[in-house]
Design a protein around this motif. Structure first.
Motif, mmCIF file in Angstrom:
data_model
loop_
_atom_site.group_PDB
_atom_site.id
_atom_site.type_symbol
_atom_site.label_atom_id
_atom_site.label_comp_id
_atom_site.label_asym_id
_atom_site.label_seq_id
_atom_site.Cartn_x
_atom_site.Cartn_y
_atom_site.Cartn_z
ATOM 1 N N ALA A 183 16.736 44.645 16.481
ATOM 2 C CA ALA A 183 17.737 43.570 16.507
ATOM 3 C C ALA A 183 17.120 42.584 15.631
ATOM 4 C CB ALA A 183 17.455 42.926 17.886
ATOM 5 N N LEU A 184 15.890 42.616 15.417
ATOM 6 C CA LEU A 184 15.388 41.631 14.258
ATOM 7 C C LEU A 184 14.163 42.046 13.644
ATOM 8 C CD1 LEU A 184 14.924 38.341 13.545
ATOM 9 C CD2 LEU A 184 13.347 38.068 15.536
ATOM 10 N N LEU A 220 15.568 39.916 23.950
ATOM 11 C CA LEU A 220 15.186 38.713 24.295
ATOM 12 C C LEU A 220 13.597 38.355 23.647
ATOM 13 C CD1 LEU A 220 15.141 36.230 26.017
ATOM 14 C CD2 LEU A 220 14.155 37.484 27.830
ATOM 15 N N LEU A 221 13.719 37.334 22.645
ATOM 16 C CA LEU A 221 12.538 36.890 22.075
ATOM 17 C C LEU A 221 12.122 35.640 22.645
ATOM 18 C CD1 LEU A 221 10.276 37.150 19.909
ATOM 19 C CD2 LEU A 221 11.874 36.171 18.362
ATOM 20 N N MET A 222 11.006 35.620 23.418
ATOM 21 C CA MET A 222 10.735 34.316 23.841
ATOM 22 C C MET A 222 9.392 33.598 23.597
ATOM 23 S SD MET A 222 10.881 33.474 27.988
ATOM 24 C CE MET A 222 9.668 32.317 28.800
ATOM 25 N N VAL A 223 9.002 32.655 23.260
ATOM 26 C CA VAL A 223 7.639 32.168 22.899
ATOM 27 C C VAL A 223 7.050 31.277 24.022
ATOM 28 C CG1 VAL A 223 7.976 32.173 20.634
ATOM 29 C CG2 VAL A 223 8.288 30.025 21.609
ATOM 30 N N ASP A 247 5.124 41.504 8.512
ATOM 31 C CA ASP A 247 5.826 42.407 9.230
ATOM 32 C C ASP A 247 5.921 42.122 10.767
ATOM 33 O OD1 ASP A 247 7.488 44.751 9.491
ATOM 34 O OD2 ASP A 247 5.515 45.906 10.339
ATOM 35 N N PHE A 248 7.260 41.903 10.976
ATOM 36 C CA PHE A 248 7.607 41.717 12.624
ATOM 37 C C PHE A 248 8.954 42.698 12.828
ATOM 38 C CE2 PHE A 248 10.033 39.686 15.765
ATOM 39 C CZ PHE A 248 8.893 39.739 16.969
ATOM 40 N N ARG A 249 8.993 43.108 14.052
ATOM 41 C CA ARG A 249 10.175 44.096 14.354
ATOM 42 C C ARG A 249 10.461 43.607 15.873
ATOM 43 N NH1 ARG A 249 12.929 48.816 13.025
ATOM 44 N NH2 ARG A 249 13.425 49.918 15.229
ATOM 45 N N LEU A 250 11.474 43.624 16.139
ATOM 46 C CA LEU A 250 12.125 43.439 17.695
ATOM 47 C C LEU A 250 13.228 44.682 17.892
ATOM 48 C CD1 LEU A 250 11.984 41.855 20.311
ATOM 49 C CD2 LEU A 250 13.933 40.642 19.379
ATOM 50 N N GLY A 294 20.137 42.619 13.089
ATOM 51 C CA GLY A 294 20.977 43.497 13.361
ATOM 52 C C GLY A 294 21.540 44.120 11.715
ATOM 53 N N GLY A 295 20.640 44.034 10.984
ATOM 54 C CA GLY A 295 20.729 44.679 9.538
ATOM 55 C C GLY A 295 21.308 43.673 8.519
ATOM 56 N N THR A 296 21.693 42.508 8.974
ATOM 57 C CA THR A 296 22.050 41.569 7.890
ATOM 58 C C THR A 296 20.961 40.506 7.574
ATOM 59 O OG1 THR A 296 24.331 41.489 9.121
ATOM 60 C CG2 THR A 296 23.613 39.595 7.646
ATOM 61 N N ASP A 297 20.630 40.544 6.161
ATOM 62 C CA ASP A 297 19.943 39.518 5.625
ATOM 63 C C ASP A 297 20.189 38.210 5.602
ATOM 64 O OD1 ASP A 297 17.726 38.360 4.238
ATOM 65 O OD2 ASP A 297 18.174 39.568 2.257
ATOM 66 N N LEU A 298 19.414 37.507 6.419
ATOM 67 C CA LEU A 298 19.866 35.963 6.458
ATOM 68 C C LEU A 298 19.931 35.188 5.252
ATOM 69 C CD1 LEU A 298 18.261 34.789 10.027
ATOM 70 C CD2 LEU A 298 20.675 35.492 9.525
#
Ligand SMILES: Nc1ncnc2c1ncn2[C@@H]1O[C@H](COP(=O)(O)OP(=O)(O)OP(=O)(O)O)[C@@H](O)[C@H]1O
Ligand SMILES: [Mg+2]
Lengths: 416, 237
Positions: free
Chosen positions: B5-6, B206-209, B27-30, B67-71
């Motif tokens: 997802a991210l 869901l990414l929550m801080v 490196d981070f992966r969701l 989702g595979g798109t480079d922001l």
């Protein structure tokens, strides 16, 4: 939806937005009001005389001649002798001629001596003739016909006596020869409304015992004797002339202006009016400029209001951004809000103006003889309104650009 | 393996200005559908991390892809549109435009996200508005709340409206920045339950801080920010 949200945001800040809108409304009302009075005054001046080809008087300035002969403003420096008048009247080009004799007054109104021809020849507002509201014209030597304002202000009706004063602001009355109101002219919206009209002979008659501007002490010619006298005047103040054909106007004008016996001046009313506008134009421009500055001030006030609201609206902007609004959308939003405020202000201003116009119109007419028409906004006024809205959008660009930069720099967590 | 997802790889970001705060994340992966809680004390850079993840700020170096798109490869306008399409955002508080109705607040992101709007419109009979009403009901907001100005709701109700806004049109990623910090413990529990249910229904990750590690039990995975990112202050001044 964006429009709805913009309106919601404005409503939420009702008080400050309301004050801003009111300031814009007042400034727009003032500006368009000045425009309306300006054009109204011009039209009303231009409507005062029509159908007269030349105005003739002693040589002076053409504006001065126009002002004293038609508008009863100011005074003639010199008279035209009766002989000159007869010479002009005898010219083949002359279709009709109306002599005018000014110099006396009744209360605050001027008295004008003329002939019955005045009622037949004088035209105003595109060729309308004078009409009697009450009574009849000048039949007897001591008949006076008064304008609608004279009748209304002094409460006169037909049959009332009138005493003419000597000169314009004097305390010497021609009390020994009172006049009688013979008729009242229907309202015209011209200086005729504010004039007491008597016959030329009457002007002669009341001055029988006068010499060099003062009453000869002890002399009191009885009225019966005066009626028997030859009351042909020796001089008049001015004359209105109509020509047989418009083509002859300039020839006749040249003839009069080069009349060898006496320095005379003949002017075309339209040309003299043009000259008058050129003089008045400077003041008009100043007036328009000042009221335009008031509009600019109101728009600057709006700009300051938007700028000062930006800080408390940072959070709002951040929400828009987080929801996917581009910075350009934020910019557009602020410009839209400004345009909405200006549009509302412009509409409110016009409403205020028309309301004020409807209420003040009779008073303006009574005090200045200017009948302001209540017309739908002219193309020029619509243009003014559009530029106010455009100007507001332009003025809002500065705060909007600031919001744009802020929304770029803030990220999504604005501390409050 | 499906697209994550991210992902963030070798990302570095410094806030502009003197003594700017720098965050770097090697490196981070969701994963898709994953529920991740990111913990960190106040001022540690959590919100900065989220801003990077949803493209409100752009990385100075490295790559953020959703989702595979480079922001970073998107122009800024396109990135704003992309965010509207792919993210549901919930903040700590003051989530809503107070003068706008609840309905307008919920529908606002759809204004900038045509695909999401189409999904919301086709979600059931009655179009996007009915979908918004359904979400409100599912989030146990009282009837008739839709037409009310958002500023009139209680803080807890406002947070639930923010959830409805984040979920409408089923964006693939829900990002929440301490959404429960203004709520008491009981309300936090109810709120998280509703958020999880609806995110699961929508199939969103869901990414929550948060700075509150008691919430961790209910998530698939719990990370501390300093495990995935290094932060520094004034380094790049
Ligand atoms: N818009 C900004 N402009 C410049 N610097 C910023 C900005 N936002 C945050 N920072 C810097 O980044 C640092 C980290 O802030 P951030 O908001 O990411 O922390 P946080 O972990 O979310 O804290 P909290 O738990 O209090 O919300 C801050 O100390 C600040 O110096
Ligand atoms: Mg934060």
């Amino acid at each position: 939806m964006i429009l709805r949200l913009a309106i919601g945001s404005l409503l939420a800040r009702g008080l400050t937005v309301g004050m801003t809108v009111l300031a814009i409304a007042l400034s727009v009302g003032l500006f368009v009001g000045v425009e309306k009075v300006r054009t109204g005054a011009r039209d009303s001046f231009a409507d005062t005389i029509s159908g007269t080809d030349l105005i003739v008087g002693a040589r002076s300035g053409s504006v001065q001649l126009l002002l004293y002969s038609v508008f009863r403003i100011g005074n003639a420096t010199n008279n035209v002798t009766w002989e000159s008048y007869l010479d002009i009247a005898a010219r083949p080009e002359v279709d009709w001629i109306v002599p005018i004799s000014l110099g006396d007054s009744h209360r605050q109104f001027r008295v004008m001596g003329t002939t019955q021809a005045f009622f037949e020849r004088y035209r105003y507002r595109g060729g309308r003739a004078l009409e009697m509201a009450q009574g009849h014209g000048l039949d007897d030597l001591y008949d006076a016909v008064i304008g609608a304002d004279v009748a209304a202000t002094l409460g006169y009706s037909v049959g009332d006596p009138i005493v003419v004063s000597h000169g314009l602001a004097s305390f010497t009355d021609h009390a020994d020869q009172p006049f009688r109101v013979a008729g009242i002219v229907a309202r015209t919206g011209t200086p005729v409304d504010r004039t007491v009209i008597v016959s030329l002979e009457a002007i002669e008659a009341i001055h029988v015992d006068w010499q060099g501007g003062a009453q000869v002490p002890g002399r009191r010619t009885p009225v019966e004797a005066i009626r028997e006298m030859d009351l042909t005047p020796t001089a008049i103040t001015a004359a209105l002339v109509g020509t047989e054909s418009r083509l002859q106007i300039f020839g006749l004008q040249r003839w009069i202006n080069t009349y060898p016996e006496e320095p005379l001046l003949a002017v075309l009313p339209g040309v003299a009016l043009q000259e008058l506008w050129q003089i008045v134009g400077v003041a008009e421009t100043a007036l328009v400029a000042v009221s335009a500055m008031v509009v600019v001030t109101a728009l600057l006030g709006m700009m300051a209001m938007i700028l000062s609201s930006l800080n408390e609206r940072r959070r709002e902007m951040a929400i828009w951004r987080a929801m996917g609004a581009r910075p350009v959308t934020i910019l557009g939003l602020l410009v839209l809000e400004a345009a909405l405020m200006a549009a509302l202000g412009a509409l409110l201003g016009m409403a205020l103006l028309y309301g004020a116009l409807a209420m003040a119109r009779p008073w303006i007419d009574a005090s200045f003889g200017i009948w302001l028409p209540i017309d739908p906004p002219s193309a020029r006024e619509v243009w003014v309104l559009a530029s106010v809205i455009g100007g507001a959008a332009l003025a809002s660009l500065l705060p909007a650009l600031r919001a744009y930069r802020m929304s770029l720099a803030d990220g999504m967590m604005v501390r409050i | 393996m499906t697209d994550a997802a991210l992902t963030l790889s070798d990302v570095r970001f410094t806030w502009p200005g003197r003594g700017g705060f720098t965050l770097s994340c090697p490196d981070f992966r969701l994963a898709q559908g994953e529920r991740l809680l990111l913990l960190g004390p106040s001022g540690s850079g959590k919100s900065t991390f989220l801003s990077l993840a949803c493209g409100i700020v752009t990385a100075d170096a490295g790559k953020v892809s959703v989702g595979g798109t480079d922001l970073g490869a998107l122009r800024s306008g396109a990135r704003d549109g992309f965010r509207a399409e792919h993210f549901g955002l919930i903040f700590q508080q003051f989530n809503l435009l107070p003068y706008a109705s609840v309905a307008d607040n919920i529908l606002l992101p759809l204004r900038f996200a045509p695909a999401r709007r189409a999904r919301a419109t086709n979600a059931g009979a009655g179009g996007a508005r009915a979908e918004a009403a359904r979400l409100c009901a599912a989030l146990t907001l009282p009837d008739g709340v839709m037409a009310m100005p958002a500023g009139r709701l209680s803080v807890g109700q406002q947070q639930r409206v923010a959830v409805a806004r984040a979920l409408i049109g089923q964006p693939p990623l829900i990002v929440a920045d301490e959404p429960t910090s203004a709520l008491d413990a009981a309300a936090q529990d109810v709120f998280l339950g509703l958020l999880f249910d609806q995110a699961a229904t929508a199939g969103s990750s869901l990414l929550m801080v948060s700075h509150d590690d008691r919430l961790g039990a209910r998530f698939d995975r719990v990370l501390r920010l300093d495990e995935i990112a290094a932060t520094a202050r004034g380094v790049a001044a």
